[in-house]
Design a protein around this motif. Structure first.
Motif, PDB file in Angstrom:
ATOM      1  N   PRO A 188       0.799  -1.228   0.000  1.00 45.74           N
ATOM      2  CA  PRO A 188       0.000   0.000   0.000  1.00 45.74           C
ATOM      3  C   PRO A 188       0.831   1.277   0.000  1.00 45.74           C
ATOM      4  CG  PRO A 188      -0.983  -1.604   1.470  1.00 45.74           C
ATOM      5  CD  PRO A 188       0.333  -2.182   1.032  1.00 45.74           C
ATOM      6  N   VAL A 189       2.024   1.243   0.589  1.00 39.97           N
ATOM      7  CA  VAL A 189       2.849   2.446   0.605  1.00 39.97           C
ATOM      8  C   VAL A 189       3.204   2.891  -0.805  1.00 39.97           C
ATOM      9  CG1 VAL A 189       5.101   1.273   0.760  1.00 39.97           C
ATOM     10  CG2 VAL A 189       4.815   3.551   1.765  1.00 39.97           C
ATOM     11  N   ASP A 190       3.207   1.960  -1.764  1.00 37.59           N
ATOM     12  CA  ASP A 190       3.528   2.314  -3.147  1.00 37.59           C
ATOM     13  C   ASP A 190       2.548   3.341  -3.686  1.00 37.59           C
ATOM     14  OD1 ASP A 190       5.286   0.218  -2.730  1.00 37.59           O
ATOM     15  OD2 ASP A 190       4.374  -1.126  -4.186  1.00 37.59           O
ATOM     16  N   TYR A 191       1.251   3.048  -3.549  1.00 34.75           N
ATOM     17  CA  TYR A 191       0.281   4.002  -4.096  1.00 34.75           C
ATOM     18  C   TYR A 191       0.051   5.188  -3.171  1.00 34.75           C
ATOM     19  CZ  TYR A 191      -3.216   1.080  -1.546  1.00 34.75           C
ATOM     20  OH  TYR A 191      -3.923   0.363  -0.608  1.00 34.75           O
ATOM     21  N   LYS A 192       0.422   5.079  -1.902  1.00 33.48           N
ATOM     22  CA  LYS A 192       0.401   6.259  -1.035  1.00 33.48           C
ATOM     23  C   LYS A 192       1.471   7.259  -1.482  1.00 33.48           C
ATOM     24  CE  LYS A 192      -1.382   3.915   3.089  1.00 33.48           C
ATOM     25  NZ  LYS A 192      -1.093   3.526   4.505  1.00 33.48           N
ATOM     26  N   ILE A 193       2.632   6.749  -1.870  1.00 37.13           N
ATOM     27  CA  ILE A 193       3.679   7.619  -2.417  1.00 37.13           C
ATOM     28  C   ILE A 193       3.187   8.260  -3.714  1.00 37.13           C
ATOM     29  CG2 ILE A 193       5.990   7.655  -3.445  1.00 37.13           C
ATOM     30  CD1 ILE A 193       6.746   5.393  -1.491  1.00 37.13           C
ATOM     31  N   GLN A 194       2.577   7.474  -4.576  1.00 43.68           N
ATOM     32  CA  GLN A 194       2.061   7.982  -5.848  1.00 43.68           C
ATOM     33  C   GLN A 194       1.025   9.090  -5.623  1.00 43.68           C
ATOM     34  OE1 GLN A 194      -0.055   5.040  -8.102  1.00 43.68           O
ATOM     35  NE2 GLN A 194      -0.056   6.232  -9.988  1.00 43.68           N
ATOM     36  N   ALA A 195       0.218   8.956  -4.580  1.00 41.27           N
ATOM     37  CA  ALA A 195      -0.818   9.950  -4.282  1.00 41.27           C
ATOM     38  C   ALA A 195      -0.275  11.182  -3.578  1.00 41.27           C
ATOM     39  CB  ALA A 195      -1.908   9.316  -3.435  1.00 41.27           C
ATOM     40  N   GLY A 196       1.016  11.159  -3.223  1.00 38.83           N
ATOM     41  CA  GLY A 196       1.626  12.298  -2.548  1.00 38.83           C
ATOM     42  C   GLY A 196       1.449  12.299  -1.054  1.00 38.83           C
ATOM     43  N   LYS A 197       0.901  11.207  -0.492  1.00 39.04           N
ATOM     44  CA  LYS A 197       0.614  11.184   0.935  1.00 39.04           C
ATOM     45  C   LYS A 197       1.866  11.017   1.793  1.00 39.04           C
ATOM     46  CE  LYS A 197      -4.089   9.396   0.370  1.00 39.04           C
ATOM     47  NZ  LYS A 197      -5.034   8.297   0.673  1.00 39.04           N
ATOM     48  N   MET A 198       2.966  10.599   1.195  1.00 41.31           N
ATOM     49  CA  MET A 198       4.188  10.378   1.960  1.00 41.31           C
ATOM     50  C   MET A 198       5.162  11.550   1.849  1.00 41.31           C
ATOM     51  SD  MET A 198       3.533   7.493   3.328  1.00 41.31           S
ATOM     52  CE  MET A 198       5.105   6.976   4.021  1.00 41.31           C
ATOM     53  N   GLY A 202       7.379   0.785  -6.563  1.00 41.20           N
ATOM     54  CA  GLY A 202       7.885  -0.451  -5.986  1.00 41.20           C
ATOM     55  C   GLY A 202       8.913  -0.205  -4.903  1.00 41.20           C
ATOM     56  N   ASN A 203       8.846  -1.004  -3.817  1.00 46.04           N
ATOM     57  CA  ASN A 203       9.717  -0.780  -2.667  1.00 46.04           C
ATOM     58  C   ASN A 203      10.367  -2.045  -2.115  1.00 46.04           C
ATOM     59  OD1 ASN A 203       9.564   2.221  -1.699  1.00 46.04           O
ATOM     60  ND2 ASN A 203       7.483   1.684  -2.335  1.00 46.04           N
ATOM     61  N   GLU A 204      10.244  -3.155  -2.830  1.00 45.01           N
ATOM     62  CA  GLU A 204      10.961  -4.373  -2.443  1.00 45.01           C
ATOM     63  C   GLU A 204      11.158  -5.221  -3.691  1.00 45.01           C
ATOM     64  OE1 GLU A 204       8.677  -6.591   0.424  1.00 45.01           O
ATOM     65  OE2 GLU A 204       6.853  -6.483  -0.773  1.00 45.01           O
ATOM     66  N   PHE A 205      12.119  -6.132  -3.649  1.00 46.38           N
ATOM     67  CA  PHE A 205      12.468  -6.873  -4.868  1.00 46.38           C
ATOM     68  C   PHE A 205      13.191  -8.164  -4.522  1.00 46.38           C
ATOM     69  CE2 PHE A 205      16.374  -4.857  -3.713  1.00 46.38           C
ATOM     70  CZ  PHE A 205      17.362  -5.752  -4.111  1.00 46.38           C
ATOM     71  N   ALA A 206      13.249  -9.026  -5.529  1.00 40.94           N
ATOM     72  CA  ALA A 206      14.136 -10.187  -5.524  1.00 40.94           C
ATOM     73  C   ALA A 206      14.731 -10.294  -6.917  1.00 40.94           C
ATOM     74  CB  ALA A 206      13.374 -11.459  -5.166  1.00 40.94           C
ATOM     75  N   GLY A 207      16.014 -10.608  -6.983  1.00 44.26           N
ATOM     76  CA  GLY A 207      16.644 -10.665  -8.288  1.00 44.26           C
ATOM     77  C   GLY A 207      18.036 -11.265  -8.249  1.00 44.26           C
ATOM     78  N   THR A 208      18.736 -11.117  -9.365  1.00 43.98           N
ATOM     79  CA  THR A 208      20.071 -11.684  -9.527  1.00 43.98           C
ATOM     80  C   THR A 208      21.097 -10.574  -9.699  1.00 43.98           C
ATOM     81  OG1 THR A 208      19.140 -13.635 -10.632  1.00 43.98           O
ATOM     82  CG2 THR A 208      21.492 -13.238 -10.922  1.00 43.98           C
ATOM     83  N   VAL A 209      22.194 -10.658  -8.997  1.00 37.86           N
ATOM     84  CA  VAL A 209      23.268  -9.671  -9.103  1.00 37.86           C
ATOM     85  C   VAL A 209      23.964  -9.835 -10.449  1.00 37.86           C
ATOM     86  CG1 VAL A 209      25.438  -8.845  -8.120  1.00 37.86           C
ATOM     87  CG2 VAL A 209      23.609  -9.632  -6.606  1.00 37.86           C
ATOM     88  N   VAL A 210      24.066  -8.726 -11.204  1.00 36.17           N
ATOM     89  CA  VAL A 210      24.729  -8.781 -12.515  1.00 36.17           C
ATOM     90  C   VAL A 210      25.993  -7.929 -12.558  1.00 36.17           C
ATOM     91  CG1 VAL A 210      22.635  -9.371 -13.780  1.00 36.17           C
ATOM     92  CG2 VAL A 210      23.211  -6.963 -13.414  1.00 36.17           C
ATOM     93  N   ALA A 211      26.206  -7.081 -11.543  1.00 36.95           N
ATOM     94  CA  ALA A 211      27.443  -6.304 -11.448  1.00 36.95           C
ATOM     95  C   ALA A 211      27.608  -5.851 -10.005  1.00 36.95           C
ATOM     96  CB  ALA A 211      27.422  -5.097 -12.384  1.00 36.95           C
ATOM     97  N   VAL A 212      28.871  -5.691  -9.569  1.00 35.46           N
ATOM     98  CA  VAL A 212      29.135  -5.250  -8.198  1.00 35.46           C
ATOM     99  C   VAL A 212      30.125  -4.089  -8.220  1.00 35.46           C
ATOM    100  CG1 VAL A 212      28.696  -7.529  -7.207  1.00 35.46           C
ATOM    101  CG2 VAL A 212      31.013  -6.920  -7.873  1.00 35.46           C
ATOM    102  N   GLY A 213      29.933  -3.158  -7.283  1.00 37.58           N
ATOM    103  CA  GLY A 213      30.877  -2.072  -7.134  1.00 37.58           C
ATOM    104  C   GLY A 213      32.201  -2.566  -6.569  1.00 37.58           C
ATOM    105  N   LYS A 214      33.259  -1.790  -6.773  1.00 39.65           N
ATOM    106  CA  LYS A 214      34.609  -2.243  -6.419  1.00 39.65           C
ATOM    107  C   LYS A 214      34.818  -2.391  -4.919  1.00 39.65           C
ATOM    108  CE  LYS A 214      36.476   2.488  -6.747  1.00 39.65           C
ATOM    109  NZ  LYS A 214      37.469   3.350  -7.451  1.00 39.65           N
TER     110      LYS A 214
END
Length: 338
Positions: free
Chosen positions: A45-55, A68-80
């Motif tokens: 719900p915080v996603d559309y609250k941000i979109q509505a300007g409520k945050m 979007g505020n959370e994810f799952a994925g695969t690392v494709v590059a890393v910082g030094k």
């Protein structure tokens, strides 16, 4: 893996305006960051609250903004400067506000804000955990310091927060009551709820007494009535109510915001003092170390994600429509890439 210089992201250009897919530049990781190919995203719900300007009083954002505020994925590059995480690792997380915007084919995120996904979880299952899991953990562990045998009411037990908070509170040894519709009662008891109150038929404030904690996810009247069920010294911790001056101070939002939040939360603080209780507002923060704790619980079958439905990438708008309609058991997930 070849990484395109352009990617698709789901963005809105103005507050209260519509969101749509846009072609944007693929970000590049800083020295302490990861570049992640996003596989799945949990909706909140915080996603559309941000979109509505409520945050806006709590966080600044530059438009256009990817949702979007959370994810799952695969690392494709890393910082030094990154250690302990390598290209090819499966990770999940809740980025900070400067890195928010997970509904995209790629994202950058500080390495300290992610954890490796437990082997037993798919990307869609892992995407159901970061924001709701961290919020629940920080309320119950960090702020409430919930102890065995204490009594906690978790509002809206069948929601994305509730299904995890119930499991965590039981793991901590608490007696757990929750509010939900009758059709979700058996399901929530299986998760660990000791008492399920049908909010359509029963006023929780009339049947619960001497509780140590209320975890408020609703705000409004439910929040106001929560103080009635507490013992002296008990506390209400809200993620949906009115922010406090203490929150403004901790987030370094400035004296004007402190004064504004102090005035806005005064009726709740007065109600809390009258009952010899306490009111606090939580704005969760990213934490890779806490996600590792959550991962351990998952690995040992002490915590289970609950997914209502998985939507394909092209149906992201429909997924948000269902989330806004309410009465979702667990989490809605968008599968960004396969």
């Amino acid at each position: 893996m070849e990484i395109s210089t352009k990617m698709q992201a789901y963005q809105f250009k103005s507050y209260q305006g519509p969101a749509a897919f846009a072609t944007v530049a693929t970000p590049q990781p800083a020295a302490d960051e990861l570049l992640v190919a996003v596989m799945a995203v949990g909706l909140n719900p915080v996603d559309y609250k941000i979109q509505a300007g409520k945050m806006k009083p709590l966080m600044k954002a530059k438009l256009p903004l990817t949702m979007g505020n959370e994810f799952a994925g695969t690392v494709v590059a890393v910082g030094k400067q990154v250690t302990g995480i390598a290209v090819g690792d499966r990770v999940y997380g809740r980025p900070d506000h400067q890195h928010a915007g997970t509904l995209a084919e790629y994202l950058t995120v500080p390495a300290t804000q992610v954890a490796k996904i437990p082997e037993k979880l798919s990307f869609t299952e892992a995407a159901a955990l970061p924001l709701t899991g961290l919020t629940s953990y920080q309320v119950l562990h960090d702020v409430a310091n919930l102890q065995p045998q204490e009594r906690v009411l978790i509002q809206a037990g069948a929601g994305g927060i509730g299904v995890l908070a119930i499991q965590m509170a039981k793991r901590m040894g608490a007696f757990v009551a929750t509010t939900a519709s009758a059709e979700n009662a058996d399901f929530l008891r299986q998760l660990g709820a000791d008492q399920v109150i049908d909010y359509r038929k029963t006023d929780f404030s009339q049947v619960l007494h001497d509780y140590d904690l209320v975890f408020d996810t609703l705000g409004g009247r439910a929040l106001q009535d929560s103080f009635q069920i507490l013992r002296p010294g008990g506390q209400v911790i809200s993620i949906s109510g009115v922010p406090t001056a203490a929150l403004a101070e901790s987030q370094q939002l400035g004296i004007l915001k402190e004064l504004m939040f102090a005035a806005a939360s005064y009726p709740l603080q007065r109600r809390a003092r009258a009952k010899q209780t306490k009111y606090q507002f939580l704005l969760m923060h990213p934490s890779g170390s806490q996600l590792k704790i959550i991962s351990d619980w998952v690995t040992h079958d002490e915590l289970h994600p609950v997914i209502a439905k998985v939507f394909p990438w092209e149906e992201t708008g429909a997924a948000y429509d269902q989330l806004k309609a309410g009465h979702v058991r667990g989490k809605l997930i968008v599968q960004v890439q396969k």
